[in-house]
Design a protein around this motif. Sequence first.
Motif, short mmCIF file in Angstrom:
data_model
loop_
_atom_site.label_atom_id
_atom_site.label_comp_id
_atom_site.label_asym_id
_atom_site.label_seq_id
_atom_site.Cartn_x
_atom_site.Cartn_y
_atom_site.Cartn_z
N LYS A 110 0.83 -1.20 0.00
CA LYS A 110 0.00 0.00 0.00
C LYS A 110 0.87 1.26 0.00
CE LYS A 110 -3.89 -2.18 2.38
NZ LYS A 110 -4.68 -2.26 3.65
N ARG A 111 1.99 1.21 0.71
CA ARG A 111 2.88 2.38 0.74
C ARG A 111 3.53 2.62 -0.62
NH1 ARG A 111 7.30 1.90 3.79
NH2 ARG A 111 7.00 -0.22 4.59
N VAL A 112 3.82 1.53 -1.35
CA VAL A 112 4.33 1.70 -2.71
C VAL A 112 3.27 2.36 -3.59
CG1 VAL A 112 5.12 0.51 -4.78
CG2 VAL A 112 5.91 -0.26 -2.54
N ASP A 113 2.04 1.91 -3.47
CA ASP A 113 0.95 2.46 -4.27
C ASP A 113 0.72 3.94 -3.96
OD1 ASP A 113 -1.05 2.24 -6.21
OD2 ASP A 113 -2.58 1.71 -4.75
N SER A 114 0.59 4.25 -2.69
CA SER A 114 0.36 5.65 -2.31
C SER A 114 1.59 6.50 -2.54
CB SER A 114 -0.07 5.74 -0.84
OG SER A 114 0.95 5.23 0.02
N GLY A 115 2.77 5.88 -2.39
CA GLY A 115 4.00 6.62 -2.65
C GLY A 115 4.12 7.06 -4.09
N GLN B 178 2.75 10.28 -5.03
CA GLN B 178 3.57 11.45 -4.68
C GLN B 178 4.95 11.42 -5.34
OE1 GLN B 178 3.39 12.08 -0.23
NE2 GLN B 178 2.23 10.16 -0.33
N GLY B 179 5.19 10.41 -6.17
CA GLY B 179 6.51 10.28 -6.78
C GLY B 179 7.55 9.79 -5.80
N LEU B 180 7.16 8.84 -4.94
CA LEU B 180 8.07 8.31 -3.92
C LEU B 180 7.99 6.79 -3.91
CD1 LEU B 180 7.19 10.77 -1.01
CD2 LEU B 180 9.24 10.86 -2.45
#
Length: 466
Positions: free
Chosen positions: A21-26, A29-31
Amino acid sequence: MYKFIPISSGGQTKDLDDLVKRVDSGMDQGLLPVDVFCDDAVFRAEMVRIFGQCWVFLGHESEIPNAGDFVQRKIGLDSVIVTRDAENGINVMLNHCRHRGSELCHEDKGNTRHFKCPYHGWTYNLKGEFAGAPHFNDAYENFDRKEWGLKRAPKVDTFHGFIFASLSEDKTTLRDYLGNAAWALDAIVGLHPKGMRALGLPERFQVRADWKSGAENFCGDAYHVSTAHLSAGLTEFIPDVRQVSTIARGYEFDNGHSFIGHELTKWGPDFEMWAYPKEIREQFDLSRFDEVQIDMIKNAPPTIGTIFPNLSYLRFPQPATLGGRPVPFTMIRMWQPVAPGVMELWTWHFEYAFVSDEQAKEAYLAGQFGFGSGGIFEQDDTAVWEGIAKAAASPWNRRDGLMLHYQQKRGGPDPAWKGPGKFHKSIYGEYLQELFWRRWVKEMSNKDVHDRDMSAGEECSKETCK
């Protein structure tokens, strides 16, 4: 096959689903969280959720032209045998005996009528069917031969002679999986009715970097060329190497597949169609391609690309010798996962079947000069990729939740593009890398696959990573 001695990974994420999920949401934001690399839990889940589901490239029909021919290849961590049977069929079988699980085949290639286990002698034919065993009548009764054949890949298919297999039993065909990327692949490998041929076995060498670093680089990173490959310009191997990214274009397709194209004709008319010599270009058959494909092939052909998850392509003109004329070569490479933060790079050289052996040899040398295990470009790339694995293994970075930067400015796709997918006039923007990671998220979010005891939280032990 090469046996790897494992090294320590960066550890394992405590919550794999949260990381996905952090990869997806990142990406919004370009992160990108650095702990997607060199992680035990991530690696084990990838082997099941990605390599256990996606279509994976295994080789080419020219490598197994005759009945009885076989090659040994990999799908994730699994060794598989690819055979051509007496009916001209292509089979992909797990390289483990059904009796006690020993490996059947220990050769990279060959020709045989059957495969006999070195442990107890159980024997299988070219289709993986059980064929017999020593002292069979004394040792067995009520034995179902059909039940005890080798495990076979549920789906095997080819595209212009390139062999793919999938371990998934869903109904996704190879054509469906490739999506509109097949349009570009067709223009790359389908220029002549005789097709292409492999120029030998794949070269293999170990790199202490994550398989995703290579796949992501080839999917859309031309930005690194002027820095990482500066030595190629300083030595005048490729004098204009610092300008390569300025003539790079982006082709964005379905399912996480993408290509970099280069407007090579900006270097002169001799660079039309990857800079193939006129006598070769004249034998290409462009009659079945549409107008957009023809314009692409002539002026901004796909030069580098990735078919998710780990198949990459490279065709670029460069000298076969220092100071020589640019020679286009075609290379297919696989970023084979071995362990967290470790891959084995497999590299095939291909040439059109109608091309003479002398011309094919020159193309092979050009490819090796730049991208062989000791190639000028290859040494640059693998050195920096190993640094990424080290960053991911850093306790400091993991403690602080380090995020990597994917925030280059974007101009958006070309609204005038008439071909499939999207076309980007500039390679800057890292949109193709985002495409790769979005597909990674999709596959890693698939909890319907059978993880069984290879669960996301299980540590990748030294034995299981061999």
